[in-house]
Design a protein around this motif. Structure first.
Motif, PDB file in Angstrom:
ATOM      1  N   ALA A  34      -4.125  -6.724  -6.447  1.00  0.00           N
ATOM      2  CA  ALA A  34      -4.869  -7.583  -7.365  1.00  0.00           C
ATOM      3  C   ALA A  34      -5.624  -8.683  -6.628  1.00  0.00           C
ATOM      4  O   ALA A  34      -6.086  -9.637  -7.245  1.00  0.00           O
ATOM      5  N   ILE A  35      -5.751  -8.549  -5.299  1.00  0.00           N
ATOM      6  CA  ILE A  35      -6.514  -9.511  -4.496  1.00  0.00           C
ATOM      7  C   ILE A  35      -7.489  -8.738  -3.626  1.00  0.00           C
ATOM      8  O   ILE A  35      -7.478  -7.505  -3.604  1.00  0.00           O
ATOM      9  N   GLU A  36      -8.339  -9.477  -2.892  1.00  0.00           N
ATOM     10  CA  GLU A  36      -9.301  -8.823  -2.014  1.00  0.00           C
ATOM     11  C   GLU A  36      -8.556  -7.988  -0.968  1.00  0.00           C
ATOM     12  O   GLU A  36      -7.660  -8.504  -0.290  1.00  0.00           O
ATOM     13  N   PRO A  37      -8.879  -6.717  -0.817  1.00  0.00           N
ATOM     14  CA  PRO A  37      -8.160  -5.867   0.139  1.00  0.00           C
ATOM     15  C   PRO A  37      -8.183  -6.412   1.564  1.00  0.00           C
ATOM     16  O   PRO A  37      -7.213  -6.251   2.302  1.00  0.00           O
ATOM     17  N   GLU A  38      -9.283  -7.071   1.958  1.00  0.00           N
ATOM     18  CA  GLU A  38      -9.396  -7.572   3.328  1.00  0.00           C
ATOM     19  C   GLU A  38      -8.401  -8.688   3.624  1.00  0.00           C
ATOM     20  O   GLU A  38      -8.094  -8.963   4.788  1.00  0.00           O
ATOM     21  N   ALA A  39      -7.902  -9.358   2.589  1.00  0.00           N
ATOM     22  CA  ALA A  39      -6.971 -10.478   2.792  1.00  0.00           C
ATOM     23  C   ALA A  39      -5.547 -10.122   2.386  1.00  0.00           C
ATOM     24  O   ALA A  39      -4.690 -11.009   2.313  1.00  0.00           O
ATOM     25  N   ALA A  40      -5.282  -8.846   2.148  1.00  0.00           N
ATOM     26  CA  ALA A  40      -3.967  -8.440   1.638  1.00  0.00           C
ATOM     27  C   ALA A  40      -3.078  -7.911   2.755  1.00  0.00           C
ATOM     28  O   ALA A  40      -3.490  -7.124   3.603  1.00  0.00           O
ATOM     29  N   LEU A  41      -1.816  -8.360   2.736  1.00  0.00           N
ATOM     30  CA  LEU A  41      -0.776  -7.863   3.632  1.00  0.00           C
ATOM     31  C   LEU A  41       0.285  -7.153   2.799  1.00  0.00           C
ATOM     32  O   LEU A  41       0.634  -7.607   1.710  1.00  0.00           O
ATOM     33  N   VAL A  42       0.794  -6.049   3.342  1.00  0.00           N
ATOM     34  CA  VAL A  42       1.841  -5.289   2.658  1.00  0.00           C
ATOM     35  C   VAL A  42       3.105  -5.350   3.516  1.00  0.00           C
ATOM     36  O   VAL A  42       3.087  -4.947   4.680  1.00  0.00           O
ATOM     37  N   ARG A  43       4.184  -5.887   2.928  1.00  0.00           N
ATOM     38  CA  ARG A  43       5.459  -5.995   3.640  1.00  0.00           C
ATOM     39  C   ARG A  43       6.487  -5.090   2.975  1.00  0.00           C
ATOM     40  O   ARG A  43       6.610  -5.066   1.750  1.00  0.00           O
ATOM     41  N   VAL A  44       7.239  -4.355   3.805  1.00  0.00           N
ATOM     42  CA  VAL A  44       8.304  -3.486   3.313  1.00  0.00           C
ATOM     43  C   VAL A  44       9.614  -3.933   3.959  1.00  0.00           C
ATOM     44  O   VAL A  44       9.702  -4.042   5.183  1.00  0.00           O
ATOM     45  N   THR A  45      10.621  -4.199   3.117  1.00  0.00           N
ATOM     46  CA  THR A  45      11.943  -4.568   3.603  1.00  0.00           C
ATOM     47  C   THR A  45      12.917  -3.461   3.242  1.00  0.00           C
ATOM     48  O   THR A  45      12.998  -3.041   2.084  1.00  0.00           O
ATOM     49  N   ARG A  46      13.624  -2.985   4.259  1.00  0.00           N
ATOM     50  CA  ARG A  46      14.593  -1.898   4.083  1.00  0.00           C
ATOM     51  C   ARG A  46      15.890  -2.317   4.765  1.00  0.00           C
ATOM     52  O   ARG A  46      15.995  -2.309   5.989  1.00  0.00           O
TER      53      ARG A  46
END
Length: 363
Positions: free
Chosen positions: A188-200
């Protein structure tokens, strides 16, 4: 005499002058290294955040979509080859549906007349065989179907800047990170400023959203219990001095050059700015500071002031290539004549005020 006194007093200004900044250099017994930006300096300081997933995430392998896990829900149907007295159904009822059978925390299910059966870790086909064997001794030639319905045991949470936050099952179409983000409605934000974090568990990794789609290796397989968070890049720099605005500015892209940083705050103020005095101030790690200065003796973070002269033949190219980093201060100094202009305006204003007072007194 009055003009010199007025020019030397504290007239309003947007920040230090270029000469005052140079006076704070180590060469002038100050505490900051003042360095003119060139291609060598640009290469040495071109440090960008390195994100990605460890081999533990990348090499996990896609989870079998039909593997049953504790917490899953199952739909089980038993067909009995009798007419009058079925084992599970009522008289005359040959088909017995067992809807929404929950796999318990230990991985077992309960089937009437078959008892507790281990379901977790099995495929629906394997569980079907196990149930059939249990019932075969009690009803002739039972036919069993098992369908896995994703449940609490095979879900991930998706939160942050996505269209629809929530807990989602890992199903055949959503076994990888990009598929699950799409299931949540996308970012829901600009793709260029988006970070994706995965915690396992105790491990965590993050990647730029654009890198996630550009590099298939980053599209990691998901595991039950994964926590996926999409968040905006928190990096920012501060713009001060003779720019279009003086403010804290968030990064909108993975990398940001000095030219882009200047443009993002409205460019140089055409009435005040000194294009020979554009400075970037930062605390530089010792390893980078040593490389920039050609030294090896510096320890700890060093105060660095990088100078950009936009009037030089290569000045705009250097500003285009020099990267601004998180926490930097971009300072554009005022042109020398600006203070004189302000002084003249103050003198004219003072003279006009004195004339007005004389006129009032004479009246």
């Amino acid at each position: 005499m009055g003009f010199v006194s007025l020019a030397g007093c504290g007239l309003p200004r947007s920040g230090p002058t270029k000469s005052e900044i140079f006076a704070g250099s180590v060469l002038q017994e100050g505490d900051a290294f003042v360095v003119s930006v060139n291609s060598r300096v640009t290469r040495a300081t071109a440090v960008t955040p390195a994100f990605g997933f460890s081999s533990g995430f990348r090499n996990a392998g896609v989870m079998g979509s039909d593997t049953i896990a504790a917490g899953d829900r199952l739909s089980i149907t038993v067909f009995e080859n009798v007419k009058d007295d079925p084992l599970l159904g009522n008289t005359g009822q040959r088909v017995t549906p067992l809807e929404e059978v929950q796999v318990d925390g230990q991985g077992f299910i309960f089937i009437p007349y078959a008892g507790r059966i281990k379901a977790a870790g099995q495929t629906p086909e394997g569980l079907r065989d196990a149930i059939t064997r249990k019932l075969d001794t009690q009803t002739p030639d039972p036919q069993v179907t098992v369908t896995r319905l994703a449940g609490d045991g095979s879900t991930v949470s998706v939160s942050g800047s996505v269209a629809a936050q929530g807990v989602y099952p890992i199903e055949r179409p959503t076994r990888t990170l990009t598929a699950m983000i799409a299931k949540a409605g996308g970012v829901a934000i600009e793709p260029e400023a988006a970070l994706v974090r995965v915690t396992r568990g105790n491990s965590s990794g993050q990647v730029w959203l654009t890198d996630l789609y550009a590099n298939p290796k980053n599209d990691i397989p998901l595991r039950p219990g994964d926590q996926i968070v999409v968040e905006r890049d928190t990096r920012a720099f501060t713009a001060l001095g003779a720019t279009g605005s003086q403010t804290r500015v968030p990064f909108e892209t993975q990398t940001l050059s000095a030219v882009e940083a200047i443009a993002s705050v409205g460019g140089l103020n055409t009435n005040w700015a000194d294009p020979t005095g554009v400075f970037v101030l930062r605390n530089e790690p010792a390893e980078i500071a040593n490389e920039v200065l050609g030294r090896s003796d510096l320890r700890g973070d060093q105060r660095m002031i990088y100078v950009l002269d936009l009037t030089q033949p290569t000045g705009m190219f250097e500003a285009r290539d020099f990267l601004v980093r998180d926490g930097d201060t971009l300072l554009v100094t005022e042109a020398p004549y600006t203070q004189w202009t302000k002084a003249l305006a103050a003198i004219n204003g003072t003279a006009s005020g004195a004339a007005a007072i004389d006129t009032l007194a004479g009246g």
